[in-house]
Enzyme design. Structure first.
Site, PDB file in Angstrom:
ATOM      1  N   TYR A 195       0.846  -1.205   0.000  1.00  0.00           N
ATOM      2  CA  TYR A 195       0.000   0.000   0.000  1.00  0.00           C
ATOM      3  C   TYR A 195       0.881   1.254   0.000  1.00  0.00           C
ATOM      4  O   TYR A 195       0.650   2.186  -0.765  1.00  0.00           O
ATOM      5  CB  TYR A 195      -0.910  -0.040   1.236  1.00  0.00           C
ATOM      6  CG  TYR A 195      -1.970   1.031   1.286  1.00  0.00           C
ATOM      7  CD1 TYR A 195      -3.230   0.811   0.742  1.00  0.00           C
ATOM      8  CD2 TYR A 195      -1.723   2.266   1.888  1.00  0.00           C
ATOM      9  CE1 TYR A 195      -4.222   1.798   0.798  1.00  0.00           C
ATOM     10  CE2 TYR A 195      -2.703   3.246   1.945  1.00  0.00           C
ATOM     11  CZ  TYR A 195      -3.955   3.004   1.405  1.00  0.00           C
ATOM     12  OH  TYR A 195      -4.927   3.978   1.452  1.00  0.00           O
ATOM     13  N   LYS A 230       0.994   4.004  -3.008  1.00  0.00           N
ATOM     14  CA  LYS A 230       0.585   5.402  -2.790  1.00  0.00           C
ATOM     15  C   LYS A 230       1.741   6.370  -3.058  1.00  0.00           C
ATOM     16  O   LYS A 230       1.514   7.471  -3.562  1.00  0.00           O
ATOM     17  CB  LYS A 230       0.013   5.580  -1.385  1.00  0.00           C
ATOM     18  CG  LYS A 230      -1.306   4.821  -1.155  1.00  0.00           C
ATOM     19  CD  LYS A 230      -2.424   5.249  -2.090  1.00  0.00           C
ATOM     20  CE  LYS A 230      -3.762   4.610  -1.733  1.00  0.00           C
ATOM     21  NZ  LYS A 230      -4.849   5.009  -2.644  1.00  0.00           N
TER      22      LYS A 230
HETATM   23  P1  NAP Z   1     -13.880   1.984   0.601  1.00  0.00           P
HETATM   24  O1  NAP Z   1     -14.927   2.514   1.511  1.00  0.00           O
HETATM   25  O2  NAP Z   1     -13.502   0.546   0.682  1.00  0.00           O
HETATM   26  O3  NAP Z   1     -14.310   2.355  -0.895  1.00  0.00           O
HETATM   27  C1  NAP Z   1     -13.507   1.976  -1.980  1.00  0.00           C
HETATM   28  C2  NAP Z   1     -14.412   1.516  -3.093  1.00  0.00           C
HETATM   29  O4  NAP Z   1     -13.569   1.103  -4.187  1.00  0.00           O
HETATM   30  C3  NAP Z   1     -15.252   0.298  -2.699  1.00  0.00           C
HETATM   31  O5  NAP Z   1     -16.592   0.457  -3.174  1.00  0.00           O
HETATM   32  C4  NAP Z   1     -14.546  -0.835  -3.424  1.00  0.00           C
HETATM   33  O6  NAP Z   1     -15.395  -1.892  -3.782  1.00  0.00           O
HETATM   34  C5  NAP Z   1     -14.048  -0.128  -4.664  1.00  0.00           C
HETATM   35  N1  NAP Z   1     -13.014  -0.909  -5.338  1.00  0.00           N
HETATM   36  C6  NAP Z   1     -12.124  -1.772  -4.776  1.00  0.00           C
HETATM   37  N2  NAP Z   1     -11.360  -2.310  -5.735  1.00  0.00           N
HETATM   38  C7  NAP Z   1     -11.789  -1.788  -6.911  1.00  0.00           C
HETATM   39  C8  NAP Z   1     -11.408  -1.982  -8.250  1.00  0.00           C
HETATM   40  N3  NAP Z   1     -10.436  -2.840  -8.593  1.00  0.00           N
HETATM   41  N4  NAP Z   1     -12.048  -1.274  -9.207  1.00  0.00           N
HETATM   42  C9  NAP Z   1     -13.053  -0.423  -8.889  1.00  0.00           C
HETATM   43  N5  NAP Z   1     -13.475  -0.215  -7.641  1.00  0.00           N
HETATM   44  C10 NAP Z   1     -12.836  -0.890  -6.655  1.00  0.00           C
HETATM   45  O7  NAP Z   1     -12.520   2.815   0.765  1.00  0.00           O
HETATM   46  P2  NAP Z   1     -12.229   4.365   1.121  1.00  0.00           P
HETATM   47  O8  NAP Z   1     -11.712   4.400   2.500  1.00  0.00           O
HETATM   48  O9  NAP Z   1     -13.356   5.213   0.724  1.00  0.00           O
HETATM   49  O10 NAP Z   1     -10.966   4.595   0.174  1.00  0.00           O
HETATM   50  C11 NAP Z   1     -11.033   5.312  -1.043  1.00  0.00           C
HETATM   51  C12 NAP Z   1      -9.622   5.714  -1.435  1.00  0.00           C
HETATM   52  O11 NAP Z   1      -9.052   6.520  -0.403  1.00  0.00           O
HETATM   53  C13 NAP Z   1      -8.660   4.534  -1.627  1.00  0.00           C
HETATM   54  O12 NAP Z   1      -7.791   4.804  -2.704  1.00  0.00           O
HETATM   55  C14 NAP Z   1      -7.893   4.505  -0.324  1.00  0.00           C
HETATM   56  O13 NAP Z   1      -6.615   3.921  -0.468  1.00  0.00           O
HETATM   57  C15 NAP Z   1      -7.805   5.994  -0.034  1.00  0.00           C
HETATM   58  N6  NAP Z   1      -7.542   6.295   1.366  1.00  0.00           N
HETATM   59  C16 NAP Z   1      -8.360   5.844   2.340  1.00  0.00           C
HETATM   60  C17 NAP Z   1      -8.058   6.143   3.663  1.00  0.00           C
HETATM   61  C18 NAP Z   1      -8.895   5.654   4.819  1.00  0.00           C
HETATM   62  O14 NAP Z   1      -8.415   5.700   5.954  1.00  0.00           O
HETATM   63  N7  NAP Z   1     -10.129   5.203   4.597  1.00  0.00           N
HETATM   64  C19 NAP Z   1      -6.918   6.907   3.957  1.00  0.00           C
HETATM   65  C20 NAP Z   1      -6.128   7.365   2.935  1.00  0.00           C
HETATM   66  C21 NAP Z   1      -6.444   7.056   1.628  1.00  0.00           C
HETATM   67  P3  NAP Z   1     -15.469  -3.155  -2.785  1.00  0.00           P
HETATM   68  O15 NAP Z   1     -16.086  -2.653  -1.520  1.00  0.00           O
HETATM   69  O16 NAP Z   1     -16.346  -4.097  -3.546  1.00  0.00           O
HETATM   70  O17 NAP Z   1     -14.061  -3.628  -2.593  1.00  0.00           O
END
Ligand code: NAP
Length: 254
Positions: free
Chosen positions: A160, A164
């Site tokens: 990860y 990133k």
């Molecule tokens: P989330 O709630 O899990 O939402 C991510 C969405 O992306 C989910 O609907 C997931 O579907 C979908 N997804 C996964 N793999 C995919 C693929 N191959 N193609 C298309 N869609 C896909 O996550 P989030 O926390 O909102 O994260 C969104 C972004 O922010 C990510 O890039 C994450 O790395 C980044 N981020 C998150 C955090 C945090 O703490 N939450 C912090 C920093 C950065 P499924 O549920 O079916 O897998």
């Protein structure tokens, strides 16, 4: 707290991973602000639910299921958005996965490939098709969702962290190449945000410990990430490109 307001009338936007968490918040805010939003997710039903919600609130949205790690699917998504929206103007490459926790010396090789494929290659496949579509539309703005882990390390998360950091570098390189042609490309670096991504991987005790690692004393919200992302997509950010913007409750200031 009063909402920041943006005007994205007449613009077509793609948001990947928009069926959940941060992507759903960004899609909702773009929809409220007048954009035609293509809500894309791996999970077709999750994407459709958010698109219906945006339409139900008076916005314009279409759902399109696509796996960001599949280059053909990313081309189809871009073509769909440009065909339905009279061009493509905005994109948020947001989809991402966490991957398992393990030290680098024990990290499962298949999981390494999957995390890099979704979190880094997926952003490249997005840019690869969004940039030509935006050039054909006279310009645009893109935000790539990185993380605080695009600039600092974290235990047991080498794939990860590597992906990133790669997203931040890719953002800078592509932004330089297209700045003079009217496409702005930035990266956003959230700290730990209260979304299903965290909740499906961590128990309550670990979530509490993570919250305490932020000088702000809490996790961030998807809406706080969306506010920064929508600002960067907006014309108010017209001279901001090629940079990496933290939304982290002072996590990386320590
Ligand atoms: P989330 O709630 O899990 O939402 C991510 C969405 O992306 C989910 O609907 C997931 O579907 C979908 N997804 C996964 N793999 C995919 C693929 N191959 N193609 C298309 N869609 C896909 O996550 P989030 O926390 O909102 O994260 C969104 C972004 O922010 C990510 O890039 C994450 O790395 C980044 N981020 C998150 C955090 C945090 O703490 N939450 C912090 C920093 C950065 P499924 O549920 O079916 O897998």
């Amino acid at each position: 707290m009063s909402a920041l307001s943006f005007d994205f009338s007449g613009k077509t936007a793609i948001v990947t991973g928009a069926g959940s968490g941060i992507g759903a918040a960004i899609a909702r805010e773009l929809g409220r602000s007048g954009a035609l939003v293509v809500v894309s997710d791996l999970d077709e039903e999750a994407g459709r639910t958010i698109a219906d919600e945006i339409s139900g609130a008076g916005g314009e949205a279409r759902a399109f299921a696509a796996d960001v790690s599949d280059p053909a699917a990313m081309k189809a998504l871009t073509d769909f958005a440009a065909d339905h929206g009279g061009g493509l103007h905005l994109a948020v490459n947001n989809a991402g996965i966490g991957g398992p926790s393990a030290p680098a010396g024990e990290y499962p090789e298949d999981d390494w490939r999957q995390v890099i494929d979704v979190n880094l290659n997926g952003v490249f496949y997005g840019l690869r098709h969004q940039i030509p579509a935006m050039l054909a539309s006279g310009g645009g703005a893109i935000v790539n969702m990185a993380s605080i882990l695009g600039s600092v390390g974290f235990h047991q998360a080498s794939a990860y962290v590597a992906a990133k950091h790669g997203v931040v570098g890719l953002t800078k390189a592509a932004a330089m190449e297209y700045a003079a042609q009217g496409i702005r490309i930035n990266a956003v670096g959230p700290a730990f945000i209260d979304t299903p991504l965290l909740k499906k991987n961590l128990d309550d005790e670990t979530l509490g410990q993570l919250a305490g690692m932020h000088p702000a004393g809490r996790l961030g919200t998807s809406e706080e990430v969306s506010a920064l992302t929508c600002f960067l997509l907006s014309d108010r950010a017209s001279f901001i490109t090629g940079s990496y913007h933290l939304v982290d409750g002072a996590y990386t200031a320590q």
